[in-house]
Each structure stands twice: as C-alpha cells, then as structure tokens.
Design a protein around this motif. Sequence first.
Motif, PDB file in Angstrom:
ATOM      1  N   GLU A 153      19.988  12.619 -33.300  1.00 28.87           N
ATOM      2  CA  GLU A 153      19.550  11.882 -34.496  1.00 28.87           C
ATOM      3  C   GLU A 153      18.285  11.092 -34.195  1.00 28.87           C
ATOM      4  OE1 GLU A 153      23.737  10.109 -34.830  1.00 28.87           O
ATOM      5  OE2 GLU A 153      22.787   9.651 -36.753  1.00 28.87           O
ATOM      6  N   ASP A 154      17.229  11.385 -34.918  1.00 32.42           N
ATOM      7  CA  ASP A 154      16.029  10.554 -34.859  1.00 32.42           C
ATOM      8  C   ASP A 154      16.245   9.407 -35.848  1.00 32.42           C
ATOM      9  OD1 ASP A 154      13.610   9.321 -35.129  1.00 32.42           O
ATOM     10  OD2 ASP A 154      12.423  11.152 -35.278  1.00 32.42           O
ATOM     11  N   ALA A 155      16.723   8.291 -35.293  1.00 34.01           N
ATOM     12  CA  ALA A 155      16.999   7.111 -36.109  1.00 34.01           C
ATOM     13  C   ALA A 155      15.896   6.061 -35.906  1.00 34.01           C
ATOM     14  CB  ALA A 155      18.370   6.545 -35.758  1.00 34.01           C
ATOM     15  N   ALA A 156      14.695   6.555 -35.573  1.00 34.08           N
ATOM     16  CA  ALA A 156      13.551   5.663 -35.293  1.00 34.08           C
ATOM     17  C   ALA A 156      13.297   4.688 -36.439  1.00 34.08           C
ATOM     18  CB  ALA A 156      12.297   6.496 -35.028  1.00 34.08           C
ATOM     19  N   GLU A 157      13.543   5.161 -37.661  1.00 35.77           N
ATOM     20  CA  GLU A 157      13.271   4.335 -38.838  1.00 35.77           C
ATOM     21  C   GLU A 157      14.530   3.683 -39.397  1.00 35.77           C
ATOM     22  OE1 GLU A 157      11.296   7.026 -41.563  1.00 35.77           O
ATOM     23  OE2 GLU A 157       9.680   7.429 -40.146  1.00 35.77           O
ATOM     24  N   SER A 158      15.670   3.949 -38.785  1.00 37.66           N
ATOM     25  CA  SER A 158      16.928   3.560 -39.444  1.00 37.66           C
ATOM     26  C   SER A 158      17.844   2.696 -38.590  1.00 37.66           C
ATOM     27  CB  SER A 158      17.673   4.811 -39.915  1.00 37.66           C
ATOM     28  OG  SER A 158      18.255   5.486 -38.836  1.00 37.66           O
ATOM     29  N   SER A 168       5.286  13.552 -36.960  1.00 37.52           N
ATOM     30  CA  SER A 168       5.108  14.547 -35.884  1.00 37.52           C
ATOM     31  C   SER A 168       5.787  14.140 -34.574  1.00 37.52           C
ATOM     32  CB  SER A 168       3.627  14.789 -35.636  1.00 37.52           C
ATOM     33  OG  SER A 168       3.025  13.600 -35.153  1.00 37.52           O
ATOM     34  N   ALA A 169       6.046  12.849 -34.385  1.00 40.18           N
ATOM     35  CA  ALA A 169       6.707  12.387 -33.155  1.00 40.18           C
ATOM     36  C   ALA A 169       8.114  12.952 -33.026  1.00 40.18           C
ATOM     37  CB  ALA A 169       6.761  10.865 -33.115  1.00 40.18           C
ATOM     38  N   THR A 170       8.707  13.390 -34.143  1.00 40.51           N
ATOM     39  CA  THR A 170      10.029  14.019 -34.065  1.00 40.51           C
ATOM     40  C   THR A 170       9.937  15.369 -33.372  1.00 40.51           C
ATOM     41  OG1 THR A 170      10.573  13.017 -36.202  1.00 40.51           O
ATOM     42  CG2 THR A 170      12.058  14.729 -35.411  1.00 40.51           C
ATOM     43  N   SER A 171       8.978  16.178 -33.793  1.00 40.04           N
ATOM     44  CA  SER A 171       8.938  17.565 -33.318  1.00 40.04           C
ATOM     45  C   SER A 171       8.084  17.777 -32.074  1.00 40.04           C
ATOM     46  CB  SER A 171       8.458  18.485 -34.437  1.00 40.04           C
ATOM     47  OG  SER A 171       7.243  18.015 -34.978  1.00 40.04           O
ATOM     48  N   PHE A 224      16.024   5.320 -31.239  1.00 43.32           N
ATOM     49  CA  PHE A 224      15.438   4.227 -32.017  1.00 43.32           C
ATOM     50  C   PHE A 224      14.011   3.969 -31.539  1.00 43.32           C
ATOM     51  CE2 PHE A 224      20.056   3.265 -31.924  1.00 43.32           C
ATOM     52  CZ  PHE A 224      20.300   3.411 -33.285  1.00 43.32           C
ATOM     53  N   SER A 225      13.200   3.426 -32.437  1.00 41.40           N
ATOM     54  CA  SER A 225      11.815   3.080 -32.082  1.00 41.40           C
ATOM     55  C   SER A 225      11.563   1.610 -32.368  1.00 41.40           C
ATOM     56  CB  SER A 225      10.837   3.935 -32.889  1.00 41.40           C
ATOM     57  OG  SER A 225       9.538   3.380 -32.824  1.00 41.40           O
ATOM     58  N   PHE A 226      10.752   0.986 -31.499  1.00 37.91           N
ATOM     59  CA  PHE A 226      10.332  -0.401 -31.707  1.00 37.91           C
ATOM     60  C   PHE A 226       8.815  -0.474 -31.811  1.00 37.91           C
ATOM     61  CE2 PHE A 226      14.086  -0.246 -28.886  1.00 37.91           C
ATOM     62  CZ  PHE A 226      15.024  -0.642 -29.826  1.00 37.91           C
ATOM     63  N   ASN A 227       8.242   0.576 -32.391  1.00 44.62           N
ATOM     64  CA  ASN A 227       6.806   0.607 -32.665  1.00 44.62           C
ATOM     65  C   ASN A 227       6.446  -0.537 -33.630  1.00 44.62           C
ATOM     66  OD1 ASN A 227       4.196   1.674 -32.622  1.00 44.62           O
ATOM     67  ND2 ASN A 227       4.597   2.931 -34.423  1.00 44.62           N
ATOM     68  N   GLY A 228       5.179  -0.874 -33.684  1.00 42.05           N
ATOM     69  CA  GLY A 228       4.730  -2.068 -34.401  1.00 42.05           C
ATOM     70  C   GLY A 228       5.146  -2.194 -35.848  1.00 42.05           C
ATOM     71  N   ASN A 229       5.305  -1.082 -36.548  1.00 42.95           N
ATOM     72  CA  ASN A 229       5.633  -1.205 -37.975  1.00 42.95           C
ATOM     73  C   ASN A 229       7.110  -0.953 -38.284  1.00 42.95           C
ATOM     74  OD1 ASN A 229       5.881   1.557 -37.815  1.00 42.95           O
ATOM     75  ND2 ASN A 229       4.047   2.011 -38.994  1.00 42.95           N
ATOM     76  N   LYS A 230       7.928  -0.758 -37.261  1.00 46.16           N
ATOM     77  CA  LYS A 230       9.352  -0.495 -37.496  1.00 46.16           C
ATOM     78  C   LYS A 230      10.092  -1.797 -37.857  1.00 46.16           C
ATOM     79  CE  LYS A 230       9.036   3.922 -36.984  1.00 46.16           C
ATOM     80  NZ  LYS A 230       8.388   4.522 -35.883  1.00 46.16           N
ATOM     81  N   ILE A 231      11.348  -1.682 -38.217  1.00 43.55           N
ATOM     82  CA  ILE A 231      12.060  -2.857 -38.768  1.00 43.55           C
ATOM     83  C   ILE A 231      12.147  -3.999 -37.767  1.00 43.55           C
ATOM     84  CG2 ILE A 231      14.412  -2.008 -38.279  1.00 43.55           C
ATOM     85  CD1 ILE A 231      14.924  -3.225 -41.295  1.00 43.55           C
ATOM     86  N   GLY A 234       5.720  -1.909 -28.774  1.00 48.93           N
ATOM     87  CA  GLY A 234       5.869  -0.468 -28.582  1.00 48.93           C
ATOM     88  C   GLY A 234       7.092  -0.277 -27.721  1.00 48.93           C
ATOM     89  N   GLY A 235       7.897   0.712 -28.040  1.00 52.81           N
ATOM     90  CA  GLY A 235       9.089   0.939 -27.229  1.00 52.81           C
ATOM     91  C   GLY A 235      10.095   1.796 -27.965  1.00 52.81           C
ATOM     92  N   GLY A 236      11.113   2.211 -27.234  1.00 57.95           N
ATOM     93  CA  GLY A 236      12.150   3.044 -27.843  1.00 57.95           C
ATOM     94  C   GLY A 236      13.455   2.900 -27.095  1.00 57.95           C
ATOM     95  N   SER A 277       9.710   3.608 -23.091  1.00 56.45           N
ATOM     96  CA  SER A 277       8.384   3.130 -23.495  1.00 56.45           C
ATOM     97  C   SER A 277       8.050   3.437 -24.958  1.00 56.45           C
ATOM     98  CB  SER A 277       7.324   3.758 -22.596  1.00 56.45           C
ATOM     99  OG  SER A 277       7.449   5.172 -22.613  1.00 56.45           O
ATOM    100  N   ALA A 278       8.772   4.384 -25.563  1.00 55.95           N
ATOM    101  CA  ALA A 278       8.513   4.740 -26.961  1.00 55.95           C
ATOM    102  C   ALA A 278       9.673   5.535 -27.529  1.00 55.95           C
ATOM    103  CB  ALA A 278       7.235   5.577 -27.073  1.00 55.95           C
ATOM    104  N   GLY A 279       9.760   5.570 -28.847  1.00 58.96           N
ATOM    105  CA  GLY A 279      10.741   6.429 -29.502  1.00 58.96           C
ATOM    106  C   GLY A 279      10.466   7.892 -29.173  1.00 58.96           C
ATOM    107  N   THR A 280       9.193   8.241 -29.088  1.00 65.98           N
ATOM    108  CA  THR A 280       8.813   9.618 -28.754  1.00 65.98           C
ATOM    109  C   THR A 280       9.365  10.007 -27.386  1.00 65.98           C
ATOM    110  OG1 THR A 280       6.766   9.195 -29.967  1.00 65.98           O
ATOM    111  CG2 THR A 280       6.849  11.210 -28.663  1.00 65.98           C
ATOM    112  N   ALA A 281       9.255   9.102 -26.428  1.00 55.36           N
ATOM    113  CA  ALA A 281       9.807   9.353 -25.086  1.00 55.36           C
ATOM    114  C   ALA A 281      11.319   9.528 -25.169  1.00 55.36           C
ATOM    115  CB  ALA A 281       9.457   8.199 -24.152  1.00 55.36           C
TER     116      ALA A 281
HETATM  117  C1  LIG Z   1       8.092   5.931 -35.373  1.00 57.28           C
HETATM  118  C2  LIG Z   1       8.773   7.223 -35.350  1.00 57.28           C
HETATM  119  C3  LIG Z   1       8.947   7.955 -34.176  1.00 57.28           C
HETATM  120  C4  LIG Z   1       8.272   7.615 -32.890  1.00 57.28           C
HETATM  121  O1  LIG Z   1       8.502   6.403 -32.346  1.00 57.28           O
HETATM  122  P1  LIG Z   1       7.418   5.750 -31.372  1.00 57.28           P
HETATM  123  O2  LIG Z   1       8.141   4.574 -30.828  1.00 57.28           O
HETATM  124  O3  LIG Z   1       6.225   5.381 -32.199  1.00 57.28           O
HETATM  125  O4  LIG Z   1       7.075   6.750 -30.309  1.00 57.28           O
HETATM  126  C5  LIG Z   1       9.705   9.111 -34.210  1.00 57.28           C
HETATM  127  N1  LIG Z   1      10.230   9.555 -35.365  1.00 57.28           N
HETATM  128  C6  LIG Z   1      10.059   8.911 -36.518  1.00 57.28           C
HETATM  129  C7  LIG Z   1      10.690   9.473 -37.749  1.00 57.28           C
HETATM  130  C8  LIG Z   1       9.314   7.744 -36.565  1.00 57.28           C
HETATM  131  O5  LIG Z   1       9.110   7.124 -37.730  1.00 57.28           O
END
Ligand SMILES: *Cc1c(COP(=O)(O)O)cnc(C)c1O
Length: 370
Positions: free
Chosen positions: A158-163, A87-90, A182-189, A194-196, A58-62
């Motif tokens: 690896e938090d590759a949410a942005e990469s 902060s979603a990383t930690s 990985f993250s598919f939040n609204g502002n990601k590439i 919303g999703g991960g 459901s999210a990158g955070t999850a």
């Molecule tokens: C966006 C982001 C997340 C969280 O992803 P969500 O899908 O919004 O929960 C985690 N880490 C980094 C570095 C992010 O930019």
Amino acid sequence: MIEKIYLASPHMSDEGYEMKYIQQAFDTNWIAPLGENVNEFEKELATKVGVKSAAALSAGTAAIHMALKAAGVGEGDIVFCQDLTFSATSNPIIYQNATPVFIDSDYKTWNMDPVVLEEAFEKYPNVKAVLVVHLYGFSADIDKILEICKKHNVVLIEDAAESLGTLYKGQYTGTFGEYGVFSFNGNKIITTSGGGMLVSNNEERIAKVRFWSTQARDKARHYQHSELGYNYRMSNILAGIGRGQLKVLDQRIAKKKYIFEFYKRELGELEGVQFMPINEWNEPNYWLSCMTLTGQVRPIDIMETLEKENIESRPIWKPMHMQPFYEDFDFIGKGISEKIFENGICLPSDTKMTDEDLSRVVEVIKRLWK
Ligand SMILES: *Cc1c(COP(=O)(O)O)cnc(C)c1O
C-alpha cells in the motif's frame, strides 16, 4: 502583494515539540548516525497505526523501493500498479528492473478498480506484487483488493504516502497489505522536511530493510558485503521533527476535514462540481480537497484565476500510462483515470489557512460561475 495561500505547506506544532526533540539530539550529540529519535519515531508511528514494525527511511520513494525488494520483486517480474498516482509510486518498480502494468481507477474510489484488477490477472497470471495507492487521503476499497491478492497469492503493497491517519473500516491505511508506505515530504499531512516510513507486521523483513538501507554491512569487523546496499536511512534530526509532528497528526486531520467541509458547503452546489468520493467505510485524512468539473468551467479556468490572486492549486496526478516515460508499458482499464485527470483539481488545503483565507479562495472560484 497579497499574501500567498499555499496548496499544502509544512506546519510545525504550536507547542514546539519538534524543537524539543531536535535539541535533545544536539545535547547528546546524536546528530548521526541514527539514534534515539529514529528508534522512537519508528515505535511511535508503528503504535499509532497498529503495526508491529517500522523502518524510518530518507523518503517515501525509498520505502516503496524497499517494499518491492522485500517482497522479492526483481528482474522481469510483473507488478500491478495503480495508474492514477504520482510517479514516485511506479519508479521503484523500474529501479528493481521489474515491469509495471498499470491498473485503472473507478469513480467510486478514484483508486484501483478491483474489477479491473481481477481482469488483469486473466491477462497476466504470474504477478509478483500489487501496488495500490490511497490518493489524497481517501482510501481504496482495500477489502476487495486484498481478497483478490489472497486468491492469486500475490503480495499487496500500500502506497499510503498521502493517507497517514486515514481509516478504512476503523483500521489505518497502510496496515492491510504485507507492506505499507508513508511519506513525510514537505507538503504531506505531517512532514520531516523529507522522509518516509516502511511498515509491516513482518518484523524479520523490516529488520532486513534496515540492513539494506544502511549499506548492507555484514556482521564483521571489516567492511564485508554479501548483498547490494543502499543509503536510505532517516537522520536522527529529521526523526525528531517526525516525533513532534506525530503528536499533532490528529489536529492536522481535524483541520483538513474542516477545510474540505468548508469547500463542500460553499462550492458543492455549483453546476458541474463534484467533490472527491468519500465512501461510508472510509474516514479520510482529507490531505487535499479535490473536485471534478464537468460543466462550463474547466479546471484550468480555476487554476489560472486562483494563480492571479496568488493562490496555489494544482491538477490531479497525470496517469502513468499517459506519461512519455511509461508509454511502452501496458495499461488495463477504460480510461477512468484519464477522465479524473482531465476534470480534476486540487484546492488549496493548507492547515494554516484561516476562515478569511478560505472565504477568499471560495469567492474567487465562485466568480467563474457568475
Ligand atoms: C509523496 C508521494 C510519494 C513519495 O514520497 P517521497 O517522500 O516524496 O519520496 C509516493 N507516492 C505518492 C502517492 C506520493 O504522494
């Protein structure tokens, strides 16, 4: 009012791929639970980045939360976490009742400094996992970090949410450690609104994450639970958006790169301006174009001036060790993350921007140097 330019906003395919997959889900009434789009999105993403297995969440955070749990991080465990991040990383480290220790960045990558990481192991020999981030779509020096993790026998996440789509020495970020997020939040590439996704070559662990993420239901006719569960799966509708978006990922990367090169050409020579570091071993996805300012013009000047022109920009992530919530946790480093935060700015990097829009942004910024 002059048209708004966004930092990064959702950009659906011109071809309408996303609607096609959503329509299929409607036609077969696979609105929920799960369904073909979820299964296929997992497979397609895993194939794209070159890993064996993926779980759509459901999210990158999850996904970060599940990575930590899958790595066996629990009560009282120490996790080395990149300091310069969102902060979603930690936060998921805290969800697991574990203890983050924040690791500084270096100027060479803006990401976790391998030298500081090695020092941190001297202070804390018993560490359960290392959580590295690839900020803004460029990569950490992952070989060095991986080597240190191997030496100390510690799991790398690896938090590759942005990469998503970023290459390090020809291999996709998110596929080096035991787990990638990985993250598919609204502002990601690319976005599913919303999703991960959690990826790994360990298929057994990914299967376990799918189990935890669907309420940890044991195989029984009645509702039977031997473990703590979560409701973390991605919906079949949103996975349909993801499948469509994945088809245009490379197109989005090409545009992001174009935006970065435009800014660098137009602003790179201004006094005090330095663009984000791109090392020879790195082919970024250029998610956001970022720069630091060490001359007369400060980031706040640019942000305020752009805002008046209805153009969005934002500061670099404020380091975790400077956050009130995390003030009681240890930080190891020399204040590099703090300097990048103080001097840094993210420029509008929306892939729907035209050359006219880019020129508008550049002209507004250049005025500050006159
Ligand atoms: C966006 C982001 C997340 C969280 O992803 P969500 O899908 O919004 O929960 C985690 N880490 C980094 C570095 C992010 O930019």
